[in-house]
Design a protein around this motif. Sequence first.
Motif, PDB file in Angstrom:
ATOM      1  N   GLU A   1       0.827  -1.208   0.000  1.00 43.33           N
ATOM      2  CA  GLU A   1       0.000   0.000   0.000  1.00 43.33           C
ATOM      3  C   GLU A   1       0.859   1.254   0.000  1.00 43.33           C
ATOM      4  OE1 GLU A   1      -3.662   1.289   2.808  1.00 43.33           O
ATOM      5  OE2 GLU A   1      -3.776  -0.703   1.876  1.00 43.33           O
ATOM      6  N   ALA A   2       1.935   1.236   0.799  1.00 36.87           N
ATOM      7  CA  ALA A   2       2.844   2.385   0.818  1.00 36.87           C
ATOM      8  C   ALA A   2       3.569   2.519  -0.521  1.00 36.87           C
ATOM      9  CB  ALA A   2       3.843   2.242   1.952  1.00 36.87           C
ATOM     10  N   LEU A   3       3.941   1.394  -1.113  1.00 36.77           N
ATOM     11  CA  LEU A   3       4.600   1.454  -2.423  1.00 36.77           C
ATOM     12  C   LEU A   3       3.695   2.119  -3.447  1.00 36.77           C
ATOM     13  CD1 LEU A   3       6.899   0.754  -4.334  1.00 36.77           C
ATOM     14  CD2 LEU A   3       5.858  -1.510  -4.646  1.00 36.77           C
ATOM     15  N   GLU A   4       2.414   1.761  -3.427  1.00 34.87           N
ATOM     16  CA  GLU A   4       1.457   2.405  -4.325  1.00 34.87           C
ATOM     17  C   GLU A   4       1.340   3.893  -4.018  1.00 34.87           C
ATOM     18  OE1 GLU A   4      -1.784   3.658  -6.731  1.00 34.87           O
ATOM     19  OE2 GLU A   4      -0.159   2.205  -6.965  1.00 34.87           O
ATOM     20  N   GLY A   5       1.252   4.231  -2.733  1.00 35.91           N
ATOM     21  CA  GLY A   5       1.103   5.633  -2.360  1.00 35.91           C
ATOM     22  C   GLY A   5       2.299   6.468  -2.760  1.00 35.91           C
ATOM     23  N   ILE A   6       3.491   5.949  -2.529  1.00 34.26           N
ATOM     24  CA  ILE A   6       4.714   6.685  -2.883  1.00 34.26           C
ATOM     25  C   ILE A   6       4.852   6.791  -4.398  1.00 34.26           C
ATOM     26  CG2 ILE A   6       7.236   6.593  -2.807  1.00 34.26           C
ATOM     27  CD1 ILE A   6       6.909   5.272  -0.005  1.00 34.26           C
ATOM     28  N   THR A   7       4.561   5.701  -5.099  1.00 38.52           N
ATOM     29  CA  THR A   7       4.626   5.728  -6.564  1.00 38.52           C
ATOM     30  C   THR A   7       3.645   6.742  -7.135  1.00 38.52           C
ATOM     31  OG1 THR A   7       5.281   3.402  -6.612  1.00 38.52           O
ATOM     32  CG2 THR A   7       4.418   4.346  -8.651  1.00 38.52           C
ATOM     33  N   ALA A   8       2.443   6.753  -6.591  1.00 42.62           N
ATOM     34  CA  ALA A   8       1.434   7.710  -7.052  1.00 42.62           C
ATOM     35  C   ALA A   8       1.886   9.143  -6.792  1.00 42.62           C
ATOM     36  CB  ALA A   8       0.105   7.437  -6.358  1.00 42.62           C
ATOM     37  N   PHE A   9       2.473   9.368  -5.626  1.00 39.09           N
ATOM     38  CA  PHE A   9       2.974  10.711  -5.297  1.00 39.09           C
ATOM     39  C   PHE A   9       4.043  11.144  -6.292  1.00 39.09           C
ATOM     40  CE2 PHE A   9       6.184  13.347  -3.227  1.00 39.09           C
ATOM     41  CZ  PHE A   9       5.419  14.412  -2.775  1.00 39.09           C
ATOM     42  N   LEU A  10       4.994  10.272  -6.557  1.00 39.55           N
ATOM     43  CA  LEU A  10       6.080  10.618  -7.476  1.00 39.55           C
ATOM     44  C   LEU A  10       5.582  10.795  -8.903  1.00 39.55           C
ATOM     45  CD1 LEU A  10       8.858   8.231  -6.091  1.00 39.55           C
ATOM     46  CD2 LEU A  10       8.671  10.705  -5.759  1.00 39.55           C
ATOM     47  N   GLN A  11       4.517  10.064  -9.261  1.00 38.12           N
ATOM     48  CA  GLN A  11       3.955  10.176 -10.608  1.00 38.12           C
ATOM     49  C   GLN A  11       2.875  11.255 -10.697  1.00 38.12           C
ATOM     50  OE1 GLN A  11       2.611   6.185 -11.535  1.00 38.12           O
ATOM     51  NE2 GLN A  11       4.704   5.445 -11.936  1.00 38.12           N
ATOM     52  N   LYS A  12       2.633  11.923  -9.569  1.00 38.35           N
ATOM     53  CA  LYS A  12       1.653  13.017  -9.506  1.00 38.35           C
ATOM     54  C   LYS A  12       0.263  12.556  -9.954  1.00 38.35           C
ATOM     55  CE  LYS A  12       5.248  16.501 -10.330  1.00 38.35           C
ATOM     56  NZ  LYS A  12       5.506  16.691  -8.904  1.00 38.35           N
ATOM     57  N   ARG A  13      -0.164  11.422  -9.403  1.00 40.43           N
ATOM     58  CA  ARG A  13      -1.503  10.893  -9.701  1.00 40.43           C
ATOM     59  C   ARG A  13      -2.133  10.426  -8.397  1.00 40.43           C
ATOM     60  NH1 ARG A  13      -1.339   5.504  -8.908  1.00 40.43           N
ATOM     61  NH2 ARG A  13       0.645   4.392  -9.265  1.00 40.43           N
ATOM     62  N   PRO A  14      -3.456  10.242  -8.366  1.00 42.20           N
ATOM     63  CA  PRO A  14      -4.101   9.730  -7.151  1.00 42.20           C
ATOM     64  C   PRO A  14      -3.716   8.264  -6.948  1.00 42.20           C
ATOM     65  CG  PRO A  14      -5.705  10.804  -8.582  1.00 42.20           C
ATOM     66  CD  PRO A  14      -4.447  10.640  -9.389  1.00 42.20           C
ATOM     67  N   PRO A  15      -3.543   7.807  -5.703  1.00 42.77           N
ATOM     68  CA  PRO A  15      -3.323   6.376  -5.470  1.00 42.77           C
ATOM     69  C   PRO A  15      -4.583   5.593  -5.760  1.00 42.77           C
ATOM     70  CG  PRO A  15      -3.580   7.543  -3.390  1.00 42.77           C
ATOM     71  CD  PRO A  15      -3.523   8.588  -4.461  1.00 42.77           C
ATOM     72  N   ASN A  16      -4.466   4.269  -5.868  1.00 45.55           N
ATOM     73  CA  ASN A  16      -5.609   3.473  -6.328  1.00 45.55           C
ATOM     74  C   ASN A  16      -6.738   3.381  -5.319  1.00 45.55           C
ATOM     75  OD1 ASN A  16      -4.622   1.615  -4.469  1.00 45.55           O
ATOM     76  ND2 ASN A  16      -3.719   0.266  -6.009  1.00 45.55           N
ATOM     77  N   TRP A  17      -6.510   3.804  -4.071  1.00 46.07           N
ATOM     78  CA  TRP A  17      -7.592   3.761  -3.078  1.00 46.07           C
ATOM     79  C   TRP A  17      -8.368   5.072  -3.020  1.00 46.07           C
ATOM     80  CZ3 TRP A  17      -2.419   3.484  -1.276  1.00 46.07           C
ATOM     81  CH2 TRP A  17      -1.920   4.680  -0.751  1.00 46.07           C
ATOM     82  N   ALA A  18      -7.858   6.120  -3.640  1.00 44.44           N
ATOM     83  CA  ALA A  18      -8.499   7.434  -3.551  1.00 44.44           C
ATOM     84  C   ALA A  18      -9.769   7.446  -4.387  1.00 44.44           C
ATOM     85  CB  ALA A  18      -7.559   8.526  -4.019  1.00 44.44           C
ATOM     86  N   VAL A  19     -10.860   7.936  -3.794  1.00 46.95           N
ATOM     87  CA  VAL A  19     -12.134   8.007  -4.511  1.00 46.95           C
ATOM     88  C   VAL A  19     -12.705   9.421  -4.401  1.00 46.95           C
ATOM     89  CG1 VAL A  19     -12.684   5.572  -4.196  1.00 46.95           C
ATOM     90  CG2 VAL A  19     -13.391   7.222  -2.458  1.00 46.95           C
TER      91      VAL A  19
END
Length: 249
Positions: free
Chosen positions: A231-249
């Motif tokens: 989950e943190a890997l997704e969150g950090i990746t999303a942050f670096l890619q400037k996109r919402p993480p997959n849990w954000a709705v």
Amino acid sequence: MAISTTTENSTTRITIDAPDRRNALSPALIRDLTDALDAAAGDDGVRSVILDHTGSTFCSGADLAAVGDTPPEQVTAGFIALLRTIVDLPKPVTAVVDGNVRAGGVGLLAACDMAFVSPGSSVATTETRIGVAPAMIALTVLPRLSSRAASRYLLTGERFDADTAARAGLVTEVVDDPRAQAASTAEGLLKCSPQGLRETKRILNREILDGFDAGADALAAKSAELFATPEALEGITAFLQKRPPNWAV
């Protein structure tokens, strides 16, 4: 080196100087800050420290692009050691904030004895938004914030302004020129004895240091554990890619 240090009128000013990275806490920056603080602590000619910054961000928290090259346990140990160095320093440390403060930067701010902040500054503890928790900064932030403010802002990760930070107890005062106020306060500290300052700070920070003794190791382990999760890997990746993480709705 991503910091600069000057000493004038018995005051050491340590300036975080990596504006291109929003003054993010890389392992190297954490080491440099700790070394500069240790040097000020050991200099009998220094009576107080001002922690300043360049650019529009005091500190944006962990350098997520850099921490991947360092074991999480090493990063957490270094950051907690930095926070404790500020809290335990035998001389007052005053933060100057003229801009944004995020995540680990809020812990850095809260570790300081005083904090003067400009009206346009903003604060956010954004850890929950990248899949981790504000585990390490809890050591310094929770003793400063009111419990209701802590629940709201640590859970939501939402941004709040300087006046709200002052009302919640996180900062000392909101002033138009925080650098001038910090310099004036440092000048006033010259009227105080080194022993008086040292022992008063020890009294003020006793409970915070007790919290480090009781919980720092467990909180560091929890933080390292969380940073290693999918989950943190997704969150950090999303942050670096400037996109919402997959849990954000």
